[in-house]
Enzyme design. Structure first.
Site, mmCIF file in Angstrom:
data_model
loop_
_atom_site.group_PDB
_atom_site.id
_atom_site.type_symbol
_atom_site.label_atom_id
_atom_site.label_comp_id
_atom_site.label_asym_id
_atom_site.label_seq_id
_atom_site.Cartn_x
_atom_site.Cartn_y
_atom_site.Cartn_z
ATOM 1 C CE1 TYR A 149 -106.011 15.698 13.673
ATOM 2 C CE2 TYR A 149 -105.506 18.037 13.844
ATOM 3 C CZ TYR A 149 -106.252 16.947 14.230
ATOM 4 O OH TYR A 149 -107.257 17.099 15.154
ATOM 5 C CB SER A 190 -111.038 22.352 20.616
ATOM 6 O OG SER A 190 -111.052 20.953 20.829
ATOM 7 C CE1 TYR A 218 -115.166 15.957 19.882
ATOM 8 C CE2 TYR A 218 -113.067 16.835 20.643
ATOM 9 C CZ TYR A 218 -113.941 16.555 19.620
ATOM 10 O OH TYR A 218 -113.590 16.869 18.330
ATOM 11 C CB THR A 220 -118.533 17.524 19.562
ATOM 12 O OG1 THR A 220 -118.046 18.861 19.410
ATOM 13 C CG2 THR A 220 -118.288 16.767 18.268
ATOM 14 C CE LYS A 252 -117.976 21.590 15.300
ATOM 15 N NZ LYS A 252 -117.537 20.287 14.736
ATOM 16 C CB SER A 279 -121.165 20.008 11.777
ATOM 17 O OG SER A 279 -119.791 19.667 11.718
ATOM 18 C CG HIS A 310 -115.880 16.097 13.408
ATOM 19 N ND1 HIS A 310 -116.425 16.144 14.670
ATOM 20 C CD2 HIS A 310 -114.558 16.305 13.576
ATOM 21 C CE1 HIS A 310 -115.467 16.350 15.565
ATOM 22 N NE2 HIS A 310 -114.321 16.457 14.917
ATOM 23 C CG ASP A 345 -119.138 23.451 11.290
ATOM 24 O OD1 ASP A 345 -118.426 24.402 11.646
ATOM 25 O OD2 ASP A 345 -118.716 22.275 11.209
#
Length: 382
Positions: free
Chosen positions: A27, A109, A132, A158, A255, A277, A279, A310
């Site tokens: 992961y 997060s 989120y 994000t 982001k 970014s 991700h 990032d």
């Protein structure tokens, strides 16, 4: 391998691989589709060479920077990442304490395993909350309100998760949240009894930002990709982002910005910074690497908004190259997640210590006493 032998990100990765059950390790380690973007995020730095100057009197080096009005001792901070107590029982507390020791920004997060309130009461370094936007508007508003009450310094909205990426390693290993034993993962968990005992001894894990609102990921098992695709608000647009910026009132970071057009829109809605970014390669495989997009975006908006690079950071020289192109700071996740999995807080502190030493040494070798002296004359592209 022991912690004292971990000199770089590859070493921490190997120690994490040995200590984690396969679904948990993959992961962290995996990405979308063929993982081309994951590899490219780091490889991009190899296409750029540093051009040093000498005889500059570099006894003292200043690595400090200012981002979103926050003073940081390092131009590198710890991106918010999910599920950290799965990797080590100390989780976000270990990462936050390490960030505090090094005087840099810590990101939490909304899929974190430690609450906003606990982080706020314990971690004194500047704090960023990664948001989120969920379909449940009450949940989204609740997280912002909790960050306000806890006096977080910034929110990172994000914007690259309209749906979940195709993370095939998770499909192969059967990784879910909460973790669920299956025929394909049972043997791997059995081979890592220390992790299993620690996980159950500490009561498994929670998602304290979510658990009062949603069952998925807290009581109902789901893959991360499916969580994004089913729980997040796919109708989110620029107007919604602007409304969040107004409601939050403090610095907002977007982001997942990768284009000049979107960088300009970020300024229009009042964002204080953007994180270039993809991700970590976990969403759109084939996406351009952040470092490859950096100069284009800095040239367009760098005098009006803070630009953060990032992703893909594994060496101090990577940070110096991004700063030379005009980034205000860099950030990353895997660079500390492997270390967290390897040895908890001690691992994260060693990883940050390694990178700080590299940056200090490489600044001296570049003939630069402060990061303000880094510029594009230091670079040549192949």
């Amino acid at each position: 391998m022991r912690l004292k032998h971990c000199h770089n990100t590859r070493d921490f990765r190997e120690l994490a691989r040995r200590r984690l059950p396969s679904p948990i390790f993959h992961y962290i380690d995996g990405a979308a589709d063929d993982e081309t973007t994951l590899r490219r995020n780091t490889e991009a730095y190899s296409n750029c060479d540093l051009v040093p100057n000498v005889l500059r009197g570099v006894e003292q080096v200043d690595l400090s920077t200012r981002v979103m009005g926050l003073d940081l001792d390092l131009p590198l901070f710890l991106s918010p990442t999910s599920l950290q107590c799965l990797f080590h029982q100390e989780g976000e507390m270990a990462v936050g304490k390490a960030a505090e020791q090094f005087g840099t920004l810590f990101g939490l997060s909304c899929l974190g395993t430690t609450s906003i309130e606990k982080i706020a009461s314990t971690i004194k370094t500047p704090k960023l909350f990664q948001l989120y936007v969920h379909k449940d508007k009450g949940l989204t508003r609740n997280m912002i309100d909790r960050c306000k009450a806890a006096r977080f310094d910034a929110i990172a909205l994000t914007v690259d998760t309209a749906v979940g990426g195709n993370r095939e390693r998770d499909l192969v290993t059967g990784f879910t949240i909460p973790p669920e034993l299956s025929l394909q993962s049972l043997l791997s968990f059995a081979r890592h009894p220390a992790w299993v005992l620690s996980y159950f001894y500490h009561g498994g894990f929670e998602l304290p930002q979510l658990q009062d609102y949603v069952g998925e990921g807290t009581r109902i098992t789901i893959s991360v990709g499916n969580y994004f695709s089913t729980m997040l608000d796919q109708s989110m647009d620029w107007q919604a982002a602007e409304e969040i910026a107004r409601y939050w009132e403090k610095p907002l970071v977007l982001k997942g910005i990768m284009s000049v057009a979107d960088a300009r829109r970020a300024i229009d809605i009042g964002a204080a910074a953007i994180m270039i970014s993809n991700h970590g390669g976990r969403q759109l495989d084939g996406s351009r690497a952040p470092f490859d997009q950096l100069s284009e975006i800095v040239d367009a908006v760098g005098d009006r908004i803070d630009v953060i690079c990032d992703g893909g950071i594994q060496r101090g020289t990577h940070v110096l190259k991004a700063l030379s192109l005009g980034a205000k700071a860099c950030s990353g996740g895997r660079l500390y997640l492997y270390a967290l999995a390897a040895a908890g807080r001690a691992g994260v502190e060693k990883a940050l210590g390694n990178l700080r030493s590299e940056m200090e040494r490489d600044m001296k070798l570049m003939g630069c006493k402060s990061i303000s002296e880094l510029n594009r004359s230091n670079l040549r592209f192949r």
